[in-house]
Design a protein around this motif. Structure first.
Motif, PDB file in Angstrom:
ATOM      1  N   UNK A  96       0.836  -1.205   0.000  1.00  0.00           N
ATOM      2  CA  UNK A  96       0.000   0.000   0.000  1.00  0.00           C
ATOM      3  C   UNK A  96       0.871   1.255   0.000  1.00  0.00           C
ATOM      4  N   UNK A  97       1.988   1.208   0.741  1.00  0.00           N
ATOM      5  CA  UNK A  97       2.909   2.339   0.749  1.00  0.00           C
ATOM      6  C   UNK A  97       3.481   2.562  -0.647  1.00  0.00           C
ATOM      7  N   UNK A  98       3.884   1.470  -1.306  1.00  0.00           N
ATOM      8  CA  UNK A  98       4.443   1.585  -2.660  1.00  0.00           C
ATOM      9  C   UNK A  98       3.425   2.163  -3.638  1.00  0.00           C
ATOM     10  N   UNK A  99       2.149   1.795  -3.489  1.00  0.00           N
ATOM     11  CA  UNK A  99       1.101   2.358  -4.353  1.00  0.00           C
ATOM     12  C   UNK A  99       0.963   3.859  -4.100  1.00  0.00           C
ATOM     13  N   UNK A 100       1.033   4.267  -2.830  1.00  0.00           N
ATOM     14  CA  UNK A 100       0.985   5.689  -2.494  1.00  0.00           C
ATOM     15  C   UNK A 100       2.173   6.424  -3.120  1.00  0.00           C
ATOM     16  N   UNK A 101       3.366   5.856  -2.992  1.00  0.00           N
ATOM     17  CA  UNK A 101       4.570   6.499  -3.538  1.00  0.00           C
ATOM     18  C   UNK A 101       4.479   6.617  -5.061  1.00  0.00           C
ATOM     19  N   UNK A 102       3.963   5.610  -5.731  1.00  0.00           N
ATOM     20  CA  UNK A 102       3.775   5.712  -7.187  1.00  0.00           C
ATOM     21  C   UNK A 102       2.837   6.863  -7.528  1.00  0.00           C
ATOM     22  N   UNK A 103       1.778   7.034  -6.752  1.00  0.00           N
ATOM     23  CA  UNK A 103       0.869   8.158  -6.952  1.00  0.00           C
ATOM     24  C   UNK A 103       1.561   9.488  -6.703  1.00  0.00           C
ATOM     25  N   UNK A 104       2.403   9.537  -5.676  1.00  0.00           N
ATOM     26  CA  UNK A 104       3.171  10.751  -5.383  1.00  0.00           C
ATOM     27  C   UNK A 104       4.063  11.091  -6.575  1.00  0.00           C
ATOM     28  N   UNK A 105       4.776  10.097  -7.073  1.00  0.00           N
ATOM     29  CA  UNK A 105       5.699  10.331  -8.190  1.00  0.00           C
ATOM     30  C   UNK A 105       4.962  10.738  -9.464  1.00  0.00           C
ATOM     31  N   UNK A 106       3.703  10.328  -9.589  1.00  0.00           N
ATOM     32  CA  UNK A 106       2.885  10.708 -10.746  1.00  0.00           C
ATOM     33  C   UNK A 106       2.237  12.084 -10.559  1.00  0.00           C
ATOM     34  N   UNK A 107       2.452  12.696  -9.400  1.00  0.00           N
ATOM     35  CA  UNK A 107       1.909  14.030  -9.146  1.00  0.00           C
ATOM     36  C   UNK A 107       0.459  14.049  -8.687  1.00  0.00           C
ATOM     37  N   UNK A 108      -0.065  12.899  -8.278  1.00  0.00           N
ATOM     38  CA  UNK A 108      -1.479  12.810  -7.914  1.00  0.00           C
ATOM     39  C   UNK A 108      -1.852  13.576  -6.650  1.00  0.00           C
ATOM     40  N   UNK A 109      -0.875  13.914  -5.818  1.00  0.00           N
ATOM     41  CA  UNK A 109      -1.167  14.599  -4.560  1.00  0.00           C
ATOM     42  C   UNK A 109      -0.605  16.011  -4.511  1.00  0.00           C
ATOM     43  N   UNK A 110      -0.040  16.481  -5.613  1.00  0.00           N
ATOM     44  CA  UNK A 110       0.569  17.816  -5.648  1.00  0.00           C
ATOM     45  C   UNK A 110      -0.442  18.913  -5.330  1.00  0.00           C
ATOM     46  N   UNK A 111      -1.690  18.718  -5.722  1.00  0.00           N
ATOM     47  CA  UNK A 111      -2.693  19.754  -5.502  1.00  0.00           C
ATOM     48  C   UNK A 111      -2.976  20.020  -4.021  1.00  0.00           C
ATOM     49  N   UNK A 112      -2.555  19.111  -3.148  1.00  0.00           N
ATOM     50  CA  UNK A 112      -2.751  19.340  -1.719  1.00  0.00           C
ATOM     51  C   UNK A 112      -1.806  20.395  -1.156  1.00  0.00           C
ATOM     52  N   UNK A 113      -0.755  20.709  -1.888  1.00  0.00           N
ATOM     53  CA  UNK A 113       0.192  21.722  -1.417  1.00  0.00           C
ATOM     54  C   UNK A 113       0.257  22.923  -2.344  1.00  0.00           C
ATOM     55  N   UNK A 114      -0.374  22.861  -3.501  1.00  0.00           N
ATOM     56  CA  UNK A 114      -0.383  23.999  -4.427  1.00  0.00           C
ATOM     57  C   UNK A 114      -1.250  25.111  -3.870  1.00  0.00           C
TER      58      UNK A 114
END
Length: 115
Positions: A96-114
Motif C-alpha cells: 500500500x505504501x508503494x502504491x501511495x509512492x507511485x501516486x506521489x511520483x505521478x503528481x497525484x497529490x501535488x494539488x494538496x500543497x499547491x
C-alpha cells in the motif's frame, strides 16, 4: 486549498484499502483505511510538501518520518508519523505504501500543497 474528500492513489486497486489524503484550509491529513487504530496524521501543507519532494527524489522523507519495522523486511509494517515522537502514527504495509509512492511520483497529490 481545501479538499474535503479522501483521495487515494490511482495505483491502489478499486475497493482496496490504501493510504488516503485530504486537506482543510490549514492542514493535510493522511490515514490508512484498513488501520485498525483509525489514526489520522495531520501535517502542515509545508511538511506534506517536503514529504512529497523527498519521496519523488527517493530520499529519506523528513520532516515527516516513515519507518519500516524491521527495516530489511519487505513484509514489515510501514509507519508514518509527523515531526516529533508524539502523536498519531498511520500504519500500512509495503504494498500500500508503494502504491501511495507511485501516486506521489505521478503528481497525484501535488494539488494538496499547491496554493
Amino acid at each position: 486549498m481545501s479538499h474535503s474528500t479522501w483521495q487515494k492513489s490511482s495505483y491502489c486497486g478499486e475497493g482496496d484499502s490504501c493510504i488516503h489524503v485530504r486537506s482543510t484550509a490549514t492542514a493535510v491529513h493522511l490515514t490508512e483505511s484498513s488501520d485498525p487504530t483509525d489514526s489520522i496524521l495531520t501535517l502542515t501543507p509545508t511538511t506534506f510538501g517536503a514529504l512529497l519532494t523527498a519521496l519523488k527524489a527517493n530520499t529519506h522523507p523528513a520532516p515527516a518520518h516513515v519507518t519500516f519495522t524491521p527495516a530489511n523486511d519487505a513484509d514489515a509494517p510501514v509507519r508514518v508519523h509527523g515531526p516529533g515522537v508524539h502523536g498519531p502514527v498511520v500504519t500500512t504495509d509495503r504494498q500500500k505504501w508503494d502504491a501511495f509512492v507511485l501516486g506521489v511520483k505521478a503528481g497525484e497529490f501535488d494539488h494538496f500543497v499547491d496554493a
